[in-house]
Design an enzyme around this catalytic site. Sequence first.
Site, PDB file in Angstrom:
ATOM      1  N   TYR A 157       0.838  -1.209   0.000  1.00  0.00           N
ATOM      2  CA  TYR A 157       0.000   0.000   0.000  1.00  0.00           C
ATOM      3  C   TYR A 157       0.869   1.253   0.000  1.00  0.00           C
ATOM      4  O   TYR A 157       0.730   2.135  -0.866  1.00  0.00           O
ATOM      5  CB  TYR A 157      -0.942   0.005   1.215  1.00  0.00           C
ATOM      6  CG  TYR A 157      -1.553   1.366   1.510  1.00  0.00           C
ATOM      7  CD1 TYR A 157      -2.427   1.965   0.599  1.00  0.00           C
ATOM      8  CD2 TYR A 157      -1.250   2.057   2.685  1.00  0.00           C
ATOM      9  CE1 TYR A 157      -2.983   3.225   0.855  1.00  0.00           C
ATOM     10  CE2 TYR A 157      -1.802   3.302   2.951  1.00  0.00           C
ATOM     11  CZ  TYR A 157      -2.660   3.882   2.033  1.00  0.00           C
ATOM     12  OH  TYR A 157      -3.208   5.128   2.279  1.00  0.00           O
ATOM     13  N   LYS A 161       1.394   4.229  -2.855  1.00  0.00           N
ATOM     14  CA  LYS A 161       1.119   5.658  -2.615  1.00  0.00           C
ATOM     15  C   LYS A 161       2.399   6.482  -2.843  1.00  0.00           C
ATOM     16  O   LYS A 161       2.338   7.575  -3.396  1.00  0.00           O
ATOM     17  CB  LYS A 161       0.590   5.881  -1.185  1.00  0.00           C
ATOM     18  CG  LYS A 161      -0.803   5.335  -0.921  1.00  0.00           C
ATOM     19  CD  LYS A 161      -1.899   6.001  -1.752  1.00  0.00           C
ATOM     20  CE  LYS A 161      -2.176   7.430  -1.381  1.00  0.00           C
ATOM     21  NZ  LYS A 161      -3.386   7.953  -2.089  1.00  0.00           N
TER      22      LYS A 161
HETATM   23  P1  NAD Z   1     -11.501   4.387   1.236  1.00  0.00           P
HETATM   24  O1  NAD Z   1     -10.935   3.031   0.946  1.00  0.00           O
HETATM   25  O2  NAD Z   1     -12.506   4.551   2.313  1.00  0.00           O
HETATM   26  O3  NAD Z   1     -12.159   4.999  -0.081  1.00  0.00           O
HETATM   27  C1  NAD Z   1     -11.561   4.894  -1.348  1.00  0.00           C
HETATM   28  C2  NAD Z   1     -12.605   5.263  -2.394  1.00  0.00           C
HETATM   29  O4  NAD Z   1     -11.977   5.138  -3.681  1.00  0.00           O
HETATM   30  C3  NAD Z   1     -13.828   4.324  -2.405  1.00  0.00           C
HETATM   31  O5  NAD Z   1     -15.006   5.074  -2.512  1.00  0.00           O
HETATM   32  C4  NAD Z   1     -13.606   3.464  -3.643  1.00  0.00           C
HETATM   33  O6  NAD Z   1     -14.822   3.025  -4.236  1.00  0.00           O
HETATM   34  C5  NAD Z   1     -12.855   4.430  -4.553  1.00  0.00           C
HETATM   35  N1  NAD Z   1     -12.036   3.712  -5.546  1.00  0.00           N
HETATM   36  C6  NAD Z   1     -11.185   2.684  -5.314  1.00  0.00           C
HETATM   37  N2  NAD Z   1     -10.639   2.257  -6.477  1.00  0.00           N
HETATM   38  C7  NAD Z   1     -11.143   3.069  -7.452  1.00  0.00           C
HETATM   39  C8  NAD Z   1     -10.956   3.132  -8.857  1.00  0.00           C
HETATM   40  N3  NAD Z   1     -10.141   2.277  -9.483  1.00  0.00           N
HETATM   41  N4  NAD Z   1     -11.606   4.079  -9.557  1.00  0.00           N
HETATM   42  C9  NAD Z   1     -12.448   4.955  -8.933  1.00  0.00           C
HETATM   43  N5  NAD Z   1     -12.687   4.908  -7.596  1.00  0.00           N
HETATM   44  C10 NAD Z   1     -12.036   3.989  -6.870  1.00  0.00           C
HETATM   45  O7  NAD Z   1     -10.218   5.303   1.480  1.00  0.00           O
HETATM   46  P2  NAD Z   1     -10.034   6.546   2.472  1.00  0.00           P
HETATM   47  O8  NAD Z   1      -9.615   6.045   3.796  1.00  0.00           O
HETATM   48  O9  NAD Z   1     -11.191   7.450   2.341  1.00  0.00           O
HETATM   49  O10 NAD Z   1      -8.744   7.222   1.818  1.00  0.00           O
HETATM   50  C11 NAD Z   1      -8.885   8.210   0.786  1.00  0.00           C
HETATM   51  C12 NAD Z   1      -7.512   8.680   0.378  1.00  0.00           C
HETATM   52  O11 NAD Z   1      -6.842   9.257   1.488  1.00  0.00           O
HETATM   53  C13 NAD Z   1      -6.598   7.561  -0.138  1.00  0.00           C
HETATM   54  O12 NAD Z   1      -5.871   8.057  -1.229  1.00  0.00           O
HETATM   55  C14 NAD Z   1      -5.689   7.255   1.031  1.00  0.00           C
HETATM   56  O13 NAD Z   1      -4.442   6.792   0.592  1.00  0.00           O
HETATM   57  C15 NAD Z   1      -5.583   8.620   1.682  1.00  0.00           C
HETATM   58  N6  NAD Z   1      -5.330   8.605   3.138  1.00  0.00           N
HETATM   59  C16 NAD Z   1      -6.092   7.832   3.968  1.00  0.00           C
HETATM   60  C17 NAD Z   1      -5.863   7.864   5.341  1.00  0.00           C
HETATM   61  C18 NAD Z   1      -6.706   7.061   6.300  1.00  0.00           C
HETATM   62  O14 NAD Z   1      -6.393   7.009   7.491  1.00  0.00           O
HETATM   63  N7  NAD Z   1      -7.787   6.451   5.884  1.00  0.00           N
HETATM   64  C19 NAD Z   1      -4.839   8.669   5.862  1.00  0.00           C
HETATM   65  C20 NAD Z   1      -4.078   9.446   4.976  1.00  0.00           C
HETATM   66  C21 NAD Z   1      -4.331   9.411   3.620  1.00  0.00           C
END
Ligand code: NAD
Length: 349
Positions: A157, A161
């Site tokens: 993962y 990223k």
């Molecule tokens: P999540 O897994 O809850 O949501 C991801 C979304 O992306 C989902 O709605 C999914 O349907 C969509 N998705 C996945 N593959 C796709 C594709 N091929 N085409 C179109 N849509 C697609 O993730 P999250 O926790 O909301 O994280 C969102 C972003 O923030 C990510 O980029 C993650 O790396 C980053 N992030 C997350 C955290 C955390 O703690 N959750 C912290 C820092 C950064």
Amino acid sequence: MSKKILITGAAGFIGSHVARLFVIKYPDYKIYNLDKLTYAGNLENLKDIENSPNYQFIKGDIVDASFINNLFETERFDAVIHLAAESHVDRSITNPLEFVYTNVIGTVNLLNAAKNIWKDDFSNKRFYHVSTDEVYGALGAEGLFTEDTSYDPHSPYSASKASSDHFVRAYHDTYGLPIVISNCSNNYGPNHFPEKLIPLCIYNIKNNKPLPVYGDGKYTRDWLYVIDHAIAIDLVFHSGKNGDTYNIGGFNEWQNIDLVKTLCKLMDIKLGREIGTSEKLITFVKDRPGHDLRYAIDATKINKELGFYPSVTFEQGLEKTVDWYLSNDEWLSNVTSGNYQKYYQEQYN
Ligand code: NAD
Ligand code: TYD
């Protein structure tokens, strides 16, 4: 000023909070939510804004280059806030390629499409890539991740990223694409899919199921309430410097075991159980391979330059989160039916 903003992954956890904030706060902006609706994407997360005149949902896959190119040609977005990703470390260990497709190739498809429609005039355009502190790797007992910390990802993962972050910077340096990146610490709050530590523990405590703590539970994470992350994203989007990176966090480190115990106590109170009841569910299980010991964000830059500070303490945020899960039974039972059970069996049994 009127703007057409594409938010990718806005049916997911963080994206849904960002989309809501933008739709409500900026009625002059048109917000497009592009989402594939994987297991983690759920339009229920946006029920309250789905009929807003400045909101539109588009179902689609960022890995599909011709679909993405056509969409950008047709809609001519002014800006992109890119959150769509595969986001769970444990799933990346089981299926790394899925993470390469969505997180790396999907990001490059979006960069290409944005470059192609904006190339004659980059003014007032912005490609905002939302990333994670996990790209920096693991800290020992001391120190914090700053914007200058070298990348050292360990899980598939975080490697995917990190790769996407590098591509975003490469498009800035090579083609002049206006970009900004933020790297945030672990989020928690409403609408979090219950495969991640906090919502999984809330769900299991409610259902009297074991609370799986990996290894000795001494791993440390730095937690930020999801609505505060959305507020920070708004600030970075509007005021972040072109080409810059901002670390987002709230100086809030917790060892997993202490966090789970705190959650147990809060849940006992909320469920009217004797204090100590939920703690008995804690079960130490096999560690995650390549488990990063500690993440901790130095948020000085975003504090000083953009005036960002979390709006809630951890205690307040955790209570809001627990209250949300306890009053959203239907959401929880919808997302934990079907494939979730299969995932859980494979991951924990
Ligand atoms: P999540 O897994 O809850 O949501 C991801 C979304 O992306 C989902 O709605 C999914 O349907 C969509 N998705 C996945 N593959 C796709 C594709 N091929 N085409 C179109 N849509 C697609 O993730 P999250 O926790 O909301 O994280 C969102 C972003 O923030 C990510 O980029 C993650 O790396 C980053 N992030 C997350 C955290 C955390 O703690 N959750 C912290 C820092 C950064
Ligand atoms: P997680 O919520 O998966 O976020 P990340 O791996 O992106 O930090 O995990 C947070 C911490 O909790 C991490 O150290 C792994 C640990 N963890 C457990 O101990 N048990 C679990 O069942 C899960 C999902 C995570």
